[in-house]
Design a protein around this motif. Structure first.
Motif, mmCIF file in Angstrom:
data_model
loop_
_atom_site.group_PDB
_atom_site.id
_atom_site.type_symbol
_atom_site.label_atom_id
_atom_site.label_comp_id
_atom_site.label_asym_id
_atom_site.label_seq_id
_atom_site.Cartn_x
_atom_site.Cartn_y
_atom_site.Cartn_z
ATOM 1 N N ASP A 183 0.859 -1.182 0.000
ATOM 2 C CA ASP A 183 0.000 0.000 0.000
ATOM 3 C C ASP A 183 0.899 1.237 0.000
ATOM 4 O O ASP A 183 1.572 1.518 0.986
ATOM 5 C CB ASP A 183 -0.899 -0.007 1.242
ATOM 6 C CG ASP A 183 -1.781 1.239 1.315
ATOM 7 O OD1 ASP A 183 -1.749 2.036 0.362
ATOM 8 O OD2 ASP A 183 -2.488 1.419 2.326
ATOM 9 N N LEU A 184 0.909 1.934 -1.122
ATOM 10 C CA LEU A 184 1.725 3.148 -1.214
ATOM 11 C C LEU A 184 0.847 4.391 -1.314
ATOM 12 O O LEU A 184 1.264 5.416 -1.837
ATOM 13 C CB LEU A 184 2.659 3.061 -2.430
ATOM 14 C CG LEU A 184 3.834 2.075 -2.318
ATOM 15 C CD1 LEU A 184 4.509 1.893 -3.662
ATOM 16 C CD2 LEU A 184 4.837 2.530 -1.287
ATOM 17 N N HIS A 185 -0.390 4.264 -0.794
ATOM 18 C CA HIS A 185 -1.326 5.370 -0.930
ATOM 19 C C HIS A 185 -1.183 6.445 0.143
ATOM 20 O O HIS A 185 -1.853 7.466 0.080
ATOM 21 C CB HIS A 185 -2.773 4.842 -0.874
ATOM 22 C CG HIS A 185 -3.243 4.344 -2.199
ATOM 23 N ND1 HIS A 185 -3.100 3.038 -2.580
ATOM 24 C CD2 HIS A 185 -3.816 4.989 -3.238
ATOM 25 C CE1 HIS A 185 -3.581 2.896 -3.803
ATOM 26 N NE2 HIS A 185 -4.020 4.055 -4.225
ATOM 27 N N GLU A 241 3.110 0.877 -7.106
ATOM 28 C CA GLU A 241 2.166 -0.008 -6.418
ATOM 29 C C GLU A 241 1.614 -1.066 -7.377
ATOM 30 O O GLU A 241 1.538 -2.258 -7.040
ATOM 31 C CB GLU A 241 1.020 0.831 -5.841
ATOM 32 C CG GLU A 241 0.129 0.045 -4.904
ATOM 33 C CD GLU A 241 -0.916 0.944 -4.248
ATOM 34 O OE1 GLU A 241 -0.602 1.543 -3.220
ATOM 35 O OE2 GLU A 241 -2.028 1.030 -4.794
ATOM 36 N N ASN A 275 2.245 -5.061 -6.879
ATOM 37 C CA ASN A 275 1.090 -5.927 -6.613
ATOM 38 C C ASN A 275 0.804 -6.898 -7.767
ATOM 39 O O ASN A 275 0.397 -8.038 -7.534
ATOM 40 C CB ASN A 275 -0.146 -5.088 -6.277
ATOM 41 C CG ASN A 275 0.006 -4.434 -4.904
ATOM 42 O OD1 ASN A 275 0.778 -4.918 -4.072
ATOM 43 N ND2 ASN A 275 -0.705 -3.350 -4.668
#
Lengths: 306, 437
Positions: free
Chosen positions: B235-237, B426, B430
């Motif tokens: 999760d790079l949000h 991301e 993923n």
């Protein structure tokens, strides 16, 4: 209807020469090469094709049939799409240059003088270097701030040129490196072809007051056309497989602008441990190469018929 | 008997005896990276001479071979980059080394495939005191309560500092530079440094791993969990991640941070005093110390300092090297005994590995004067409690690290926006992780 069919069949049979049936003695002569060819090329090729439908764990040696999943993932993979585009761009940058420049150099150096002999040797010398040496040399040329190119451009007041770090120029920079490295082979092939053209034809052209351009276009090029086709096909096959210089100079960057299909296959198969996925990419590359080389061959034959 | 016949028979006897003598030596095939430096250390047996990984491990191997005439450790050296590709090829073809070096984060990939022998019993057999292995490195090589490797060190991320230029800018004294404690303070220091010296404050190599380790460190300081839901989904949000990265980007835009094409150029530039700090790793300390002694003043007062806590609490990315015994290697009892003897030797001589810049993995050595009296190491006592790594169950960490780094470096060089870079990183991670079984 029956008559027409049998007539057509008869015409086809007449047009196609009957092939001589092979003998055991002839097979014995080609057997050693045939064996190596089957073991080291045909068998791995078939294995690769099967692997492209599997999830294949190279380390554990486990394989699971997954149908077309690898291909589905491949065609939706943004990095693979970029690699295909980059590879085509690279082929377009390099192949015509190899053919045109190789021919130009061969024409210029096709004479019996000491300087032509020296230059032929010099141009061919880079061909014997390994990819590691070539990339070391050209990394030093392209080095920002301190490289040979920057030192040269400083004279004209052009600063901060970093070709290998610029996604708009990195692939072209590698193409230049590749051409410098590989121009010797096309040159030698063209030289060999040029030396096969009988001198009498040129003498006749001279008597007819043909201009140098007319001589080149109507005598030289048609005479060496088979070599032009050969060089083009060799280069198409070679440049579609570009890998070493990209891996060593940019590793696919900057911003994925130089990643080639072979590099993608290598990374997916050996670095990322997804051998089945890599095999699918390799099959796509194989088909592209066959089609490109076949197309070139077909176009060349048609042109020759004119 | 004629003299010539006697000599001939003697030579024949010797010829027959030599292979027999050679066979008495048990060969241990030792697969590693760290480079080859036979020209400099091929016969060296003084552990105090080398200052880098290659020199130390070559010297330790020489010493072991000299002290154990019945065993011959044969290094099989592969370059760092393609090491695991080559190891994969060797395993696939059944050519398994007896001892292999392995990064701590790679262990899980081999353990999941049942390719590494657990070493708990072997350590007892070899007399290796497991209790002396520091908790961090030991936890790193322990999977399902079994120890799968002998840790060799802590590897961590830091700033190499030219404290001479920092002092010139009023940022501390020579040998005692001042480091920022927040992003805002880092920007202030950087501007002050640039104004005083005209030089960039910080240098980052265009190495995707360097970019990722820097981001990881800044996110670890913010206590950010990169894998909140599953070890197969990053999760790079986080706005925090982007803010931390944007700070670096702003520094680059203002000329406070410079991007260097490769490590060789980065070392040259740093030793010529072209920037105040270079982001790098502990494994470079030995070489930096040597460079600082050779630069004739340009690199004045070299200091190695753990990555400053600019984005929250002190924390730093870390990894480790370790030694493993792959299944299929050390196949005979003699080879196994010889391999374990070599592992015990490496354990006992772990202090020498620290000369390259690493932290030793033995608790007893952390306070040993032999370690603390090495340059800059006294400050490293703070590292073990703050050293962090990605969850060890995350597969293929060495693959996803460059994915992130490549995308963010593209943004840092204005080749794409920050949002695009984070989204692309991301997606790549993923997509890749979802492809693994």
């Amino acid at each position: 209807m029956t008559d027409m069919t049998s007539t057509a069949a008869g015409m086809t049979a007449a047009a196609t020469p009957r092939l001589k049936s092979w003998s055991w003695t002839e097979l014995l002569f080609v057997a050693p090469y045939l064996l190596l060819y089957v073991v080291f090329l045909v068998y791995p090729l078939g294995l690769g094709f099967i692997m492209s439908f599997q999830y294949f764990d190279l380390f554990a040696g486990q394989a699971e049939f997954i149908g077309l999943e690898n291909y589905q993932q491949l065609f939706s993979d943004r990095i693979f799409q970029g690699a295909v585009v980059n590879t085509f761009k690279f082929v377009i940058f390099t192949v015509p240059t190899f053919v045109a420049l190789g021919l130009l150099i061969a024409l210029a150096l096709n004479r019996q003088t000491w300087w032509a002999a020296t230059l032929r040797t010099l141009f061919f010398a880079s061909n014997v270097l390994s990819v590691t040496i070539v990339t070391l040399i050209w990394r030093a040329v392209y080095l920002p701030q301190k490289g040979l190119l920057q030192n040269f451009l400083d004279v004209f007041g052009i600063q901060n040129i970093a070709l290998l770090q610029d996604p708009n120029w990195a692939l072209q920079a590698i193409a230049v490196t590749t051409i410098w490295w590989g121009i010797g082979l096309p040159m030698v092939l063209f030289l060999a072809a040029l030396q096969q053209i009988p001198g009498e034809i040129y003498e006749a052209a001279e008597l007819d007051n043909a201009s140098p351009w007319q001589t080149l276009w109507h005598i030289t090029i048609p005479s060496i056309w088979r070599t032009v086709v050969l060089v083009t096909i060799i280069q198409i096959i070679a440049q579609f497989q570009v890998f070493g210089q990209i891996n060593l100079m940019t590793a696919g960057g900057p911003n994925n602008s130089t990643r080639s299909m072979v590099q993608f296959v290598y990374e997916a198969g050996f670095r990322q441990w997804t051998a089945g996925f890599a095999s699918a990419a390799a099959q796509v590359l194989f088909v592209i190469m066959i089609v490109a080389a076949g197309l070139q061959f077909w176009v060349s034959r048609r042109k020759q018929e004119f | 008997m004629k003299l010539t016949t006697f000599v001939a028979l003697g030579a024949l006897a010797l010829g027959l005896a030599v292979p027999t003598m050679a066979q008495a030596q048990t060969e241990v095939r030792f697969a590693r990276f760290f480079g080859a430096c036979e020209a400099d250390f091929g016969t060296n047996t003084d552990p105090g001479t080398p200052s880098n990984e290659c020199g130390v491990i070559t010297t330790l191997t020489n010493i072991f071979n000299a002290e154990n005439p019945d065993v011959r450790v044969v290094p099989e050296i592969v370059e760092w980059g393609p090491y695991y590709e080559q190891l994969a090829g060797r395993i696939a073809s059944g050519d398994v080394p007896d001892i292999s070096v392995m990064h701590g984060d790679m262990l899980i990939n081999f353990v999941k495939r049942d390719m590494i022998t657990p070493l708990d019993e072997a350590f007892t057999e070899a007399g290796i005191d497991v209790e002396d292995i520091a908790p961090g490195p030991r936890e790193n090589v322990t999977i399902d309560s079994q120890i799968y490797a002998l840790p060799q060190d802590f590897v961590t991320w830091l700033w190499h500092t030219n404290s001479g230029t920092m002092a010139e800018a009023g940022l501390g004294e020579v040998g005692a530079p001042v480091y920022p404690t927040s992003i805002e303070e880092m920007m202030e220091h950087a501007r002050q440094f640039k104004q005083a010296t005209g030089l960039p404050y910080l240098a980052l190599t265009l190495d995707s791993n360097a970019m990722s380790r820097t981001l990881y460190t800044m996110l670890m300081q913010a206590n950010y969990n990169l894998f909140p839901e599953s070890t197969n989904q990053i999760d790079l949000h986080s706005p925090g991640a982007k803010e931390a990265f944007e700070a670096l980007k702003q520094m680059k835009d203002e000329g406070l941070l410079v991007l260097i094409p490769d490590w060789a150029s980065a070392f040259t530039g740093f030793s010529n005093g072209e920037y105040g700090n270079l982001i790098g790793g502990t494994w470079q300390i030995g070489d930096m110390v040597r460079l600082s002694e050779q630069t004739g003043g340009a690199l004045e007062g070299y200091v190695a300092h753990v990555f400053p806590a600019i984005n929250g609490e002190p924390a730093v990315w870390s990894s480790s090297h370790s030694w493993v015994m792959l299944k299929g290697g050390a196949a005979t009892p003699e080879k196994r005994e010889a391999a374990l003897r070599f592992l015990r030797f490496l354990f006992e001589n772990n202090i020498h590995w620290a000369r390259a810049g690493h932290l030793p993995m033995r608790t007893s050595l952390m306070s040993d004067p032999a370690f603390t009296e090495m340059p800059y190491r006294i400050g490293f006592a703070e590292i073990p409690p703050i050293a962090e790594h990605l969850p060890k169950d995350v597969p293929q960490q060495r693959i996803i690290q460059p994915f992130i780094g490549e995308e963010l470096l593209a943004a840092l060089q204005d080749q794409k926006s920050t949002d695009e870079a984070f989204a692309a990183a991301e997606e790549r991670v993923n997509t890749y992780l979802s492809r693994l079984r």
